[in-house]
Motif scaffolding. Structure first.
Motif, PDB file in Angstrom:
ATOM      1  N   HIS A  13      -8.422   1.039-101.169  1.00 42.61           N
ATOM      2  CA  HIS A  13      -8.571   1.818 -99.938  1.00 42.61           C
ATOM      3  C   HIS A  13      -9.580   2.941-100.136  1.00 42.61           C
ATOM      4  CE1 HIS A  13      -5.151   0.626 -97.190  1.00 42.61           C
ATOM      5  NE2 HIS A  13      -4.996  -0.165 -98.237  1.00 42.61           N
ATOM      6  N   THR A  14      -9.505   3.602-101.271  1.00 47.81           N
ATOM      7  CA  THR A  14     -10.443   4.688-101.563  1.00 47.81           C
ATOM      8  C   THR A  14     -11.873   4.170-101.577  1.00 47.81           C
ATOM      9  OG1 THR A  14      -8.751   5.800-102.878  1.00 47.81           O
ATOM     10  CG2 THR A  14     -11.026   6.489-103.224  1.00 47.81           C
ATOM     11  N   PHE A  15     -12.096   3.036-102.211  1.00 48.24           N
ATOM     12  CA  PHE A  15     -13.432   2.435-102.224  1.00 48.24           C
ATOM     13  C   PHE A  15     -13.894   2.103-100.806  1.00 48.24           C
ATOM     14  CE2 PHE A  15     -15.852  -1.478-101.869  1.00 48.24           C
ATOM     15  CZ  PHE A  15     -17.032  -1.092-102.488  1.00 48.24           C
ATOM     16  N   ILE A  16     -13.044   1.461-100.042  1.00 48.86           N
ATOM     17  CA  ILE A  16     -13.423   1.051 -98.681  1.00 48.86           C
ATOM     18  C   ILE A  16     -13.748   2.254 -97.822  1.00 48.86           C
ATOM     19  CG2 ILE A  16     -12.529   0.007 -96.565  1.00 48.86           C
ATOM     20  CD1 ILE A  16     -11.068  -2.015 -98.391  1.00 48.86           C
ATOM     21  N   ASN A  17     -12.943   3.299 -97.917  1.00 51.09           N
ATOM     22  CA  ASN A  17     -13.174   4.482 -97.087  1.00 51.09           C
ATOM     23  C   ASN A  17     -14.449   5.226 -97.463  1.00 51.09           C
ATOM     24  OD1 ASN A  17     -10.899   4.049 -95.526  1.00 51.09           O
ATOM     25  ND2 ASN A  17      -9.592   5.220 -96.903  1.00 51.09           N
ATOM     26  N   THR A  18     -14.863   5.148 -98.725  1.00 46.41           N
ATOM     27  CA  THR A  18     -16.050   5.893 -99.131  1.00 46.41           C
ATOM     28  C   THR A  18     -17.333   5.074 -99.075  1.00 46.41           C
ATOM     29  OG1 THR A  18     -15.609   5.376-101.451  1.00 46.41           O
ATOM     30  CG2 THR A  18     -14.790   7.476-100.628  1.00 46.41           C
ATOM     31  N   HIS A  19     -17.270   3.757 -99.318  1.00 46.93           N
ATOM     32  CA  HIS A  19     -18.495   2.967 -99.441  1.00 46.93           C
ATOM     33  C   HIS A  19     -18.680   1.891 -98.389  1.00 46.93           C
ATOM     34  CE1 HIS A  19     -19.337   4.858-103.236  1.00 46.93           C
ATOM     35  NE2 HIS A  19     -18.129   4.543-103.674  1.00 46.93           N
ATOM     36  N   ALA A  20     -17.613   1.404 -97.818  1.00 44.50           N
ATOM     37  CA  ALA A  20     -17.739   0.220 -96.965  1.00 44.50           C
ATOM     38  C   ALA A  20     -17.627   0.532 -95.482  1.00 44.50           C
ATOM     39  CB  ALA A  20     -16.677  -0.799 -97.362  1.00 44.50           C
ATOM     40  N   LYS A  21     -17.895   1.731 -95.092  1.00 44.69           N
ATOM     41  CA  LYS A  21     -17.841   2.077 -93.648  1.00 44.69           C
ATOM     42  C   LYS A  21     -19.212   2.034 -93.043  1.00 44.69           C
ATOM     43  CE  LYS A  21     -13.477   2.876 -93.058  1.00 44.69           C
ATOM     44  NZ  LYS A  21     -12.644   2.343 -92.083  1.00 44.69           N
ATOM     45  N   ARG A  77      -5.272 -12.766-106.219  1.00 43.14           N
ATOM     46  CA  ARG A  77      -4.687 -12.916-104.881  1.00 43.14           C
ATOM     47  C   ARG A  77      -4.352 -11.565-104.273  1.00 43.14           C
ATOM     48  NH1 ARG A  77      -1.647 -16.972-107.245  1.00 43.14           N
ATOM     49  NH2 ARG A  77       0.199 -15.651-107.218  1.00 43.14           N
ATOM     50  N   VAL A  78      -3.815 -10.663-105.079  1.00 41.14           N
ATOM     51  CA  VAL A  78      -3.465  -9.323-104.579  1.00 41.14           C
ATOM     52  C   VAL A  78      -4.717  -8.600-104.101  1.00 41.14           C
ATOM     53  CG1 VAL A  78      -2.696  -7.033-105.326  1.00 41.14           C
ATOM     54  CG2 VAL A  78      -1.347  -9.046-105.898  1.00 41.14           C
ATOM     55  N   ILE A  79      -5.762  -8.619-104.908  1.00 43.41           N
ATOM     56  CA  ILE A  79      -7.002  -7.923-104.554  1.00 43.41           C
ATOM     57  C   ILE A  79      -7.615  -8.547-103.306  1.00 43.41           C
ATOM     58  CG2 ILE A  79      -9.344  -7.404-105.312  1.00 43.41           C
ATOM     59  CD1 ILE A  79      -8.131  -7.314-108.205  1.00 43.41           C
ATOM     60  N   ARG A  80      -7.657  -9.875-103.248  1.00 47.77           N
ATOM     61  CA  ARG A  80      -8.210 -10.574-102.084  1.00 47.77           C
ATOM     62  C   ARG A  80      -7.431 -10.213-100.824  1.00 47.77           C
ATOM     63  NH1 ARG A  80      -7.697 -15.646-103.941  1.00 47.77           N
ATOM     64  NH2 ARG A  80      -9.492 -15.368-105.292  1.00 47.77           N
ATOM     65  N   ASP A  81      -6.111 -10.127-100.937  1.00 50.05           N
ATOM     66  CA  ASP A  81      -5.269  -9.802 -99.791  1.00 50.05           C
ATOM     67  C   ASP A  81      -5.531  -8.386 -99.283  1.00 50.05           C
ATOM     68  OD1 ASP A  81      -3.060 -10.372 -97.963  1.00 50.05           O
ATOM     69  OD2 ASP A  81      -1.975  -8.855 -99.132  1.00 50.05           O
ATOM     70  N   VAL A  82      -5.706  -7.443-100.185  1.00 53.01           N
ATOM     71  CA  VAL A  82      -5.973  -6.064 -99.770  1.00 53.01           C
ATOM     72  C   VAL A  82      -7.302  -5.979 -99.016  1.00 53.01           C
ATOM     73  CG1 VAL A  82      -6.411  -3.718-100.572  1.00 53.01           C
ATOM     74  CG2 VAL A  82      -4.583  -5.053-101.595  1.00 53.01           C
ATOM     75  N   PHE A  83      -8.334  -6.658 -99.522  1.00 58.56           N
ATOM     76  CA  PHE A  83      -9.623  -6.642 -98.829  1.00 58.56           C
ATOM     77  C   PHE A  83      -9.544  -7.371 -97.487  1.00 58.56           C
ATOM     78  CE2 PHE A  83     -11.719  -5.357-102.795  1.00 58.56           C
ATOM     79  CZ  PHE A  83     -12.607  -4.432-102.292  1.00 58.56           C
ATOM     80  N   ARG A  84      -8.725  -8.406 -97.404  1.00 53.25           N
ATOM     81  CA  ARG A  84      -8.599  -9.181 -96.167  1.00 53.25           C
ATOM     82  C   ARG A  84      -7.997  -8.343 -95.043  1.00 53.25           C
ATOM     83  NH1 ARG A  84      -5.733 -13.739 -97.921  1.00 53.25           N
ATOM     84  NH2 ARG A  84      -7.699 -14.539 -98.688  1.00 53.25           N
ATOM     85  N   GLN A  85      -7.215  -7.338 -95.372  1.00 54.99           N
ATOM     86  CA  GLN A  85      -6.559  -6.499 -94.379  1.00 54.99           C
ATOM     87  C   GLN A  85      -7.544  -5.608 -93.625  1.00 54.99           C
ATOM     88  OE1 GLN A  85      -3.557  -4.375 -96.505  1.00 54.99           O
ATOM     89  NE2 GLN A  85      -2.387  -6.221 -96.990  1.00 54.99           N
TER      90      GLN A  85
END
Length: 85
Positions: free
Chosen positions: A77-85, A39-47
């Motif tokens: 956040h580090t993953f999103i900023n480097t790979h998911a942009k 749930r924690v991981i899902r919530d962070v990605f949902r943001q």
């Protein structure tokens, strides 16, 4: 890959992201704790509203609790900023 999670990704041909969560019984034997981590991981990605089209697998490396939430959030956040942009 951070202190608590390993994140694997691969582009997909769909119009949206897909997620898979791996939280094994070796991490924590109690289902309540494993579901909390998911749930924690899902919530962070949902943001994050990102336009990338990825298949993302998140593997929990070690047990985390509420006090570790900022570290887990920073890892994702580090993953999103480097790979998911």
């Amino acid at each position: 890959s951070g202190q608590f999670v390993n994140i694997f990704h691969k582009p997909n041909q769909l119009e949206y992201n897909r997620f898979g969560f791996i939280v094994g019984k070796k991490i924590n034997k109690k289902a309540v704790a494993r579901n909390y981590m998911k749930r924690v991981i899902r919530d962070v990605f949902r943001q994050f509203n990102n336009s990338s089209k990825l298949d993302i697998i998140i593997q929990v490396k070690k047990n985390f609790h509420k006090k570790d939430y900022p570290i887990v959030k920073k890892d994702i956040h580090t993953f999103i900023n480097t790979h998911a942009k």
